[in-house]
Design a protein around this motif. Structure first.
Motif, mmCIF file in Angstrom:
data_model
loop_
_atom_site.group_PDB
_atom_site.id
_atom_site.type_symbol
_atom_site.label_atom_id
_atom_site.label_comp_id
_atom_site.label_asym_id
_atom_site.label_seq_id
_atom_site.Cartn_x
_atom_site.Cartn_y
_atom_site.Cartn_z
ATOM 1 N N ASP C 165 -1.039 -9.735 -11.261
ATOM 2 C CA ASP C 165 -1.040 -9.489 -9.490
ATOM 3 C C ASP C 165 -1.620 -9.172 -8.636
ATOM 4 O OD1 ASP C 165 0.683 -8.504 -6.872
ATOM 5 O OD2 ASP C 165 1.916 -7.545 -8.137
ATOM 6 N N TYR C 166 -2.560 -9.845 -7.479
ATOM 7 C CA TYR C 166 -3.329 -9.344 -6.660
ATOM 8 C C TYR C 166 -2.897 -8.252 -5.392
ATOM 9 C CZ TYR C 166 -6.206 -12.762 -9.170
ATOM 10 O OH TYR C 166 -7.098 -13.528 -10.101
ATOM 11 N N ARG C 167 -1.983 -7.677 -5.850
ATOM 12 C CA ARG C 167 -1.570 -6.488 -4.553
ATOM 13 C C ARG C 167 -1.549 -5.703 -5.261
ATOM 14 N NH1 ARG C 167 4.725 -7.799 -4.357
ATOM 15 N NH2 ARG C 167 4.847 -8.218 -6.787
ATOM 16 N N ASN C 168 -2.048 -5.723 -6.666
ATOM 17 C CA ASN C 168 -2.282 -4.497 -7.243
ATOM 18 C C ASN C 168 -4.180 -3.939 -6.953
ATOM 19 O OD1 ASN C 168 -0.479 -3.918 -8.735
ATOM 20 N ND2 ASN C 168 -0.289 -5.208 -9.642
ATOM 21 N N PRO C 170 -5.124 -3.832 -4.155
ATOM 22 C CA PRO C 170 -5.337 -2.684 -3.055
ATOM 23 C C PRO C 170 -4.684 -1.509 -3.530
ATOM 24 C CG PRO C 170 -4.298 -4.817 -2.580
ATOM 25 C CD PRO C 170 -4.854 -5.560 -3.138
ATOM 26 N N GLU C 171 -4.159 -1.778 -3.827
ATOM 27 C CA GLU C 171 -2.686 -0.440 -4.166
ATOM 28 C C GLU C 171 -3.580 0.128 -5.566
ATOM 29 O OE1 GLU C 171 0.998 -2.259 -5.710
ATOM 30 O OE2 GLU C 171 1.587 -2.291 -3.694
#
Lengths: 258, 258, 258, 258
Positions: C165-168, C170-171
């Motif tokens: 999950d590439y959102r991880n 920046p998160e």
């Protein structure tokens, strides 16, 4: 109600002899066990993985056969519909309309089904939570039809598996609709590279027992005298002669939880 | 091709002024950046969570506005269709027909879309693997239409989230179809208890950059001058004036990977 | 920083010749491409699926070989640890301690690693969100060590797959820690019936390109001259001579996004 | 066996009075219902989300209290261990060692537990399939200990939810080990932004009934006289006075399925 109800039959209308064989056997067993029985068979399959799969023997012919079963065995019947246009046609032959899981968010279809006045059974989308199925119930009730069922049939769990979440039984019941466990499609193993959805039929008993214990109001079980030669969903249908001993166990569990 | 293409516009046709504002701005930016541009807006939303949600201004009126945009700005246009019956009607107004993700397994719909001769863009179901989308491509090609696109828009990941799997870009390209990343709906957070699908628009840039780097052929981005007042999908649309700086970065990445 | 950094090497210390071959080749490539390089190899594998799998050549011997590589090639090194007791021992040989994903919630282990004063690289558990890794960072900083890295290595997606999950990226960066993409273990296909974790190494390039575009600070890539004969994780290691062309592409993407 | 067994008690040893209150009540109920009872409480919590969470009153003191409960009420006891070093120490106080789910792949820990000769209860990792737990059983039996239990406690289902898969009951029983359903941790809602794992305790009854119907050999239920003030896992513990009516229902279901 004292007992759970059963929606059962062969996945798709293959011909008259198959329907007779299943209706004879299941109606006799359900009468003995005091299980209200709704005969199920699809008159057409519109969402097969592959375009070359069997989709039916013809809509009118299949629906006519369903109507014949209803009259001969004095059974309510159910079939699924895929477009708003099909609703009225199917409603003139069967007693309950089933909305396929992939289509449970299509508002026009839900409303067209509702407007027939028949019972509407909406299968929970593989992509939806149990709680969010209340919006489907509201769409149908908003169209003036209070006879709604909701059916759990598993949720996407990675690409090649579905998982049944039993929390969805009480969560969907909170919408006011009775809840059915689909013991057949819950066991599908989708996205197989062959284009033929796989299955795991030895788990039917586990799924069904847990559902009755968790308070399901009804069960949906596709059954066929010889699943290996069935024209659709053979990988998950219960062999017809295994249905009776399974139902006997389930009735015992039902009595323990009521 | 040298550059990626862009499918962009407001989620739903709300009125003429909105379409003009978006088409003017996006076509100017895409001309400067040499990005082939297809104008997108839905003439109707048929699968809203709640029956009380906005579904459109009327099919004919909305399609007529799309045709006007196409002529005025010399742009190809795309809208989604929900039934086989809509295919021919929509095809007389727009250049590309989009199949919603929930409906990507409905064979009759895919074939009806294919038979219009228009480009068909099939969105990957939230419940399907990238690899299994080859069966959708086969259904369309089998109906005599070779112009197929596939769009990634996220996969069910628990009840209230979707996850984008970048492996699906090469896996869907293996079917021979160009692959689009839907940067808007991939960020949906479904099954909210409010009946309004949530979102996470600050992640649009992350999703888009990764898609171009992974070799996506096109991007799908819903955009609106003021997402907070949009009548559908406001939670995920990109504010119109943020589109240009995003596309500039993406063009640089594209050049690095080609 | 101008470029991403690379953590790379063979999964487990099999012997001196293997370490030399990999260190020679990778350090030369990274020097040319101006990529800061950290040499990685595990001195022991403590969580193999099956008890009969290879776990190492002996802790002291393997750590001594790692120290030799560090001195000979002037490279920082990293190895993973599995218990608080191992932290001080390993820290006397290597420059960075890596916490395995399964163990990222073990507070005693995180604190023991932190107290060595070495850089600590915590891999995100397959069961954790990126956002919740901030608690791991806090545990380490709370023990007085500000040198923390976080590594994405995929999340449980059904039983036999992981999804990145590439959102991880920046998160996890929001925690203040640089973020590494593990291009090797993200591609594992766990829970195989054979007891040997499977893989999908042709996707390494897709995973790595998307990570750099999404802003990852570093990459983790296990590499081996001949993955087919490797004693652990052979299914996912990159063949050594494919590393250079991959890194060249990634450096171009990095320049495009900075 | 005629009945299921019960592993129950407060999540963590908070003090003597709490242990006495729970042991008195639960042992009395279980005696009446003929349910074999194992008293459970953790002497330390080593994997809390946040470093500032309560972890225990001291290992020796807590273990001594557990031993006191065992003697006073003539009950077997269980506590979890987190490192191989703890195994022998804990084994001198309790009758069963429990391996936390995150640690179920740590071979050294499994073997150390096995070598104590105590019963070993391994919780299924949130990232593992039921079928793959056979490798944990093999590791323990390979160390000469045949007394192994496996516990289902839910599987990662998106970031903030776990789902219980009832197929895992027969699949784990196929390893030869009795299978326990953890009705407490299966209901965790992890990865909350607060750093405190959430829960859904009104679902305990649904989870437990389905488990017994599906053939679980035992149940694990954390219980506390006042969950709202508990120092760990308060969000999911069953209020102590709700245990008796729940067990009565479960015994009825058990009789129906045997």
């Amino acid at each position: 109600p004292d007992n759970f109800f059963l929606i059962a039959g062969p996945c798709v209308v293959e011909g008259k002899d198959l329907l007779d064989e299943v209706a004879t056997k299941v109606s006799e067993v359900c009468k003995r066990l005091e299980i209200p029985y709704i005969f199920k068979s699809s008159y057409r399959k519109a969402n097969r993985t592959s375009a070359s799969s069997f989709t039916g023997i013809g809509d009118q012919e299949a629906l006519q056969l369903l109507k014949g079963i209803s009259e001969k065995y004095n059974l309510p019947t159910v079939s699924d519909i895929h477009t708003a246009q099909e609703a009225a046609m199917a409603a003139s032959y069967v007693d309950m309309l089933q909305i396929p899981a992939f289509l449970c968010r299509q508002t026009d279809l839900l409303i067209a089904a509702a407007e027939t006045g028949k019972v509407v059974n909406v299968k929970k989308g593989q992509f939806l939570s149990g709680a969010s199925m209340k919006f489907a119930v509201e769409k149908i009730k908003g169209a003036g039809n209070d006879q709604v069922l909701l059916t759990e049939r598993g949720t996407t769990f990675g690409y090649q598996d579905l998982v049944v979440d039993y929390r969805n039984i009480p969560e969907m019941q909170a919408s006011g609709a009775p809840v059915v466990m689909d013991c057949t499609h819950s066991l599908q193993q989708p996205n197989q590279t062959t284009g033929v959805t796989g299955g795991n039929p030895q788990m039917i008993e586990t799924i069904a027992k847990a559902a009755i214990a968790a308070g399901a109001d009804g069960l949906f079980i596709e059954t066929h005298p010889n699943p290996a030669v069935a024209k659709s969903d053979g990988a998950n249908m219960l062999q017809l002669d295994l249905l009776e001993p399974l139902l006997e166990k389930l009735v015992r569990i039902r009595k323990a939880v009521m």
